[in-house]
Design an enzyme around this catalytic site. Structure first.
Site, PDB file in Angstrom:
ATOM      1  N   SER A   1       7.046  -9.699   4.169  1.00  0.00           N
ATOM      2  CA  SER A   1       7.774  -9.839   2.875  1.00  0.00           C
ATOM      3  C   SER A   1       9.133  -9.490   3.047  1.00  0.00           C
ATOM      4  O   SER A   1       9.916  -8.476   3.217  1.00  0.00           O
ATOM      5  CB  SER A   1       7.702  -8.780   1.703  1.00  0.00           C
TER       6      SER A   1
ATOM      7  N   TYR B   1       6.352   0.114  -0.691  1.00  0.00           N
ATOM      8  CA  TYR B   1       6.053  -0.858  -0.799  1.00  0.00           C
ATOM      9  C   TYR B   1       6.773  -1.827   0.220  1.00  0.00           C
ATOM     10  O   TYR B   1       6.257  -1.946   1.213  1.00  0.00           O
ATOM     11  CB  TYR B   1       5.736  -2.203  -1.827  1.00  0.00           C
TER      12      TYR B   1
HETATM   13  N1  LIG Z   1       3.546 -11.977  -4.487  1.00  0.00           N
HETATM   14  C1  LIG Z   1       4.521 -11.830  -3.846  1.00  0.00           C
HETATM   15  O1  LIG Z   1       5.295 -12.112  -4.880  1.00  0.00           O
HETATM   16  C2  LIG Z   1       4.704 -11.491  -2.045  1.00  0.00           C
HETATM   17  C3  LIG Z   1       6.063 -11.729  -1.881  1.00  0.00           C
HETATM   18  C4  LIG Z   1       5.934 -11.768  -0.846  1.00  0.00           C
HETATM   19  C5  LIG Z   1       4.530 -10.572   0.388  1.00  0.00           C
HETATM   20  N2  LIG Z   1       3.603 -10.770  -0.010  1.00  0.00           N
HETATM   21  C6  LIG Z   1       2.659 -10.761   0.854  1.00  0.00           C
HETATM   22  O2  LIG Z   1       1.698 -11.777   0.368  1.00  0.00           O
HETATM   23  C7  LIG Z   1       0.088 -11.182   0.708  1.00  0.00           C
HETATM   24  C8  LIG Z   1      -0.866 -11.920  -0.187  1.00  0.00           C
HETATM   25  O3  LIG Z   1      -0.105 -12.022  -1.827  1.00  0.00           O
HETATM   26  P1  LIG Z   1      -0.851 -12.563  -2.765  1.00  0.00           P
HETATM   27  O4  LIG Z   1       1.146 -12.222  -3.715  1.00  0.00           O
HETATM   28  O5  LIG Z   1      -1.271 -13.423  -2.959  1.00  0.00           O
HETATM   29  O6  LIG Z   1      -1.063 -10.776  -3.466  1.00  0.00           O
HETATM   30  P2  LIG Z   1      -2.682 -11.171  -4.646  1.00  0.00           P
HETATM   31  O7  LIG Z   1      -2.548 -12.330  -4.848  1.00  0.00           O
HETATM   32  O8  LIG Z   1      -2.411  -9.928  -5.746  1.00  0.00           O
HETATM   33  O9  LIG Z   1      -3.586 -10.772  -3.516  1.00  0.00           O
HETATM   34  C9  LIG Z   1      -3.845  -9.914  -2.884  1.00  0.00           C
HETATM   35  C10 LIG Z   1      -5.418  -9.734  -2.625  1.00  0.00           C
HETATM   36  O10 LIG Z   1      -5.169  -8.009  -1.796  1.00  0.00           O
HETATM   37  C11 LIG Z   1      -6.301  -8.101  -2.225  1.00  0.00           C
HETATM   38  N3  LIG Z   1      -7.087  -6.092  -1.894  1.00  0.00           N
HETATM   39  C12 LIG Z   1      -6.111  -5.549  -2.572  1.00  0.00           C
HETATM   40  N4  LIG Z   1      -6.301  -3.831  -2.171  1.00  0.00           N
HETATM   41  C13 LIG Z   1      -7.629  -4.534  -1.260  1.00  0.00           C
HETATM   42  C14 LIG Z   1      -8.112  -3.359  -0.305  1.00  0.00           C
HETATM   43  N5  LIG Z   1      -8.308  -2.952  -0.313  1.00  0.00           N
HETATM   44  N6  LIG Z   1      -9.325  -4.294   0.423  1.00  0.00           N
HETATM   45  C15 LIG Z   1      -9.854  -5.451   0.098  1.00  0.00           C
HETATM   46  N7  LIG Z   1      -8.709  -6.361  -0.550  1.00  0.00           N
HETATM   47  C16 LIG Z   1      -7.631  -5.954  -0.898  1.00  0.00           C
HETATM   48  C17 LIG Z   1      -6.876  -8.352  -3.534  1.00  0.00           C
HETATM   49  O11 LIG Z   1      -8.554  -7.865  -4.208  1.00  0.00           O
HETATM   50  P3  LIG Z   1      -8.917  -7.816  -5.932  1.00  0.00           P
HETATM   51  O12 LIG Z   1      -8.878  -9.294  -6.017  1.00  0.00           O
HETATM   52  O13 LIG Z   1      -9.684  -7.195  -5.346  1.00  0.00           O
HETATM   53  O14 LIG Z   1      -7.321  -6.514  -6.444  1.00  0.00           O
HETATM   54  C18 LIG Z   1      -6.282  -9.122  -4.030  1.00  0.00           C
HETATM   55  O15 LIG Z   1      -7.138 -10.230  -4.207  1.00  0.00           O
HETATM   56  C19 LIG Z   1       0.247  -9.848   0.792  1.00  0.00           C
HETATM   57  O16 LIG Z   1       0.043  -9.253   1.528  1.00  0.00           O
HETATM   58  C20 LIG Z   1       1.470  -8.970  -0.506  1.00  0.00           C
HETATM   59  O17 LIG Z   1       2.045  -7.741   0.037  1.00  0.00           O
HETATM   60  C21 LIG Z   1       4.074 -11.108  -1.445  1.00  0.00           C
END
Ligand SMILES: NC(=O)c1ccc[n+]([C@@H]2O[C@H](COP(=O)([O-])OP(=O)(O)OC[C@H]3O[C@@H](n4cnc5c(N)ncnc54)[C@H](OP(=O)(O)O)[C@@H]3O)[C@@H](O)[C@H]2O)c1
Length: 243
Positions: free
Chosen positions: A134, A147
């Site tokens: 990120s 984070y």
């Molecule tokens: N969103 C942003 O702004 C952003 C920006 C840059 C990078 N990213 C990165 O991109 C990746 C995907 O993000 P996203 O936006 O798709 O987020 P998201 O929709 O919140 O999805 C993250 C998923 O991780 C799962 N998770 C969390 N803790 C866990 C655990 N202990 N064991 C198994 N699963 C777990 C969650 O499960 P539950 O559904 O059960 O909660 C959720 O489904 C992440 O690494 C994030 O840091 C995101």
């Protein structure tokens, strides 16, 4: 030997990416709420997945990682694309006072990623692994340094792993999105150059289809310029930057 493994089956970005990559192949969805993946599975079947399997996955249970990947390979006959889409943003204010929460963020967003990447790189003979770094890791900000520090560590790990995989049939795509409008950032004011999960997935899918070897992707691409400027901002100003 051509299955897609999505780790974090409910992830917004992961779901979008899987929908773009699943046509004509089996998919394994690994998630901690594995019994509520019906909608994601139906979407992937509609997008052309030949079969969708589900597995329970708790990222913090490091000892389960190798067995989970082996199980996914058995179920789907071999994995050639793995997407690590699990992660938490966490609560920075809480993490400043509650060391257990700070450690939870570090475990899910760094240690678990390192463990899973190591298993995948060790067991996948070819194909691609997608990891999510990120912009938050590019220069740690006072407003989200817990984070941010995990993403800095993960990004460094990915750069080294990509070099290790250089010249092999397995490649690592390291995505560096900016602010993504979705579940993780719900209720937050979108930052400049925000993107949607679909835009992130488009960029990664395009790289998988047309790129060769490992790659690091700024998403959107022009974020790279902002990142360069970010490094030049004097610390007294940087300290006041919002998350
Ligand atoms: N969103 C942003 O702004 C952003 C920006 C840059 C990078 N990213 C990165 O991109 C990746 C995907 O993000 P996203 O936006 O798709 O987020 P998201 O929709 O919140 O999805 C993250 C998923 O991780 C799962 N998770 C969390 N803790 C866990 C655990 N202990 N064991 C198994 N699963 C777990 C969650 O499960 P539950 O559904 O059960 O909660 C959720 O489904 C992440 O690494 C994030 O840091 C995101």
């Amino acid at each position: 030997m051509n299955a897609l493994l999505l780790l974090g089956g409910h992830s917004d970005i992961g779901g979008e990416l899987a929908a773009r990559l699943c046509s004509g192949r089996p998919v394994v969805l690994a998630a901690r709420r594995a019994d509520s993946l019906a909608d994601v599975a139906a979407r992937l079947r509609a997008a052309g997945a030949t079969a969708v399997h589900t597995l329970a996955f708790e990222a913090a249970d490091l000892a389960s990682h190798r067995e989970l990947v082996e199980r996914a390979q058995e179920l789907a006959g071999g994995v050639s694309t793995a997407v690590l889409a699990f992660g938490i943003l966490g609560d920075q204010a809480r993490a400043e006072k509650d060391e257990a929460h700070a450690a939870e963020i570090a475990t899910i967003d760094y240690t678990s990623q390192v463990s899973m990447l190591t298993v995948l790189a060790d067991t996948m003979p070819h194909g691609e692994i997608v990891a999510f770094s990120s912009i938050a890791g590019w220069r740690a900000r006072r407003a989200n340094y817990v984070y941010g520090s995990t993403k800095a560590g993960l990004d460094a790990f990915c750069q080294g792993l990509a070099d290790r995989l250089h010249g092999t049939p397995l490649r690592l795509i390291t995505a560096r999105p900016g602010f993504v409008i979705g579940s993780m950032t719900q209720g937050m004011k979108p930052a400049p150059m925000s993107v949607t999960p679909a835009q992130v997935a488009d960029a990664v899918a395009a790289e998988i289809r047309t790129g060769k070897g490992s790659a690091t992707l700024w998403i959107p691409r022009r974020l790279r310029l902002l990142a360069w400027v970010m490094k030049l901002v004097p610390r007294p100003v940087w300290r006041r930057m919002p998350r």
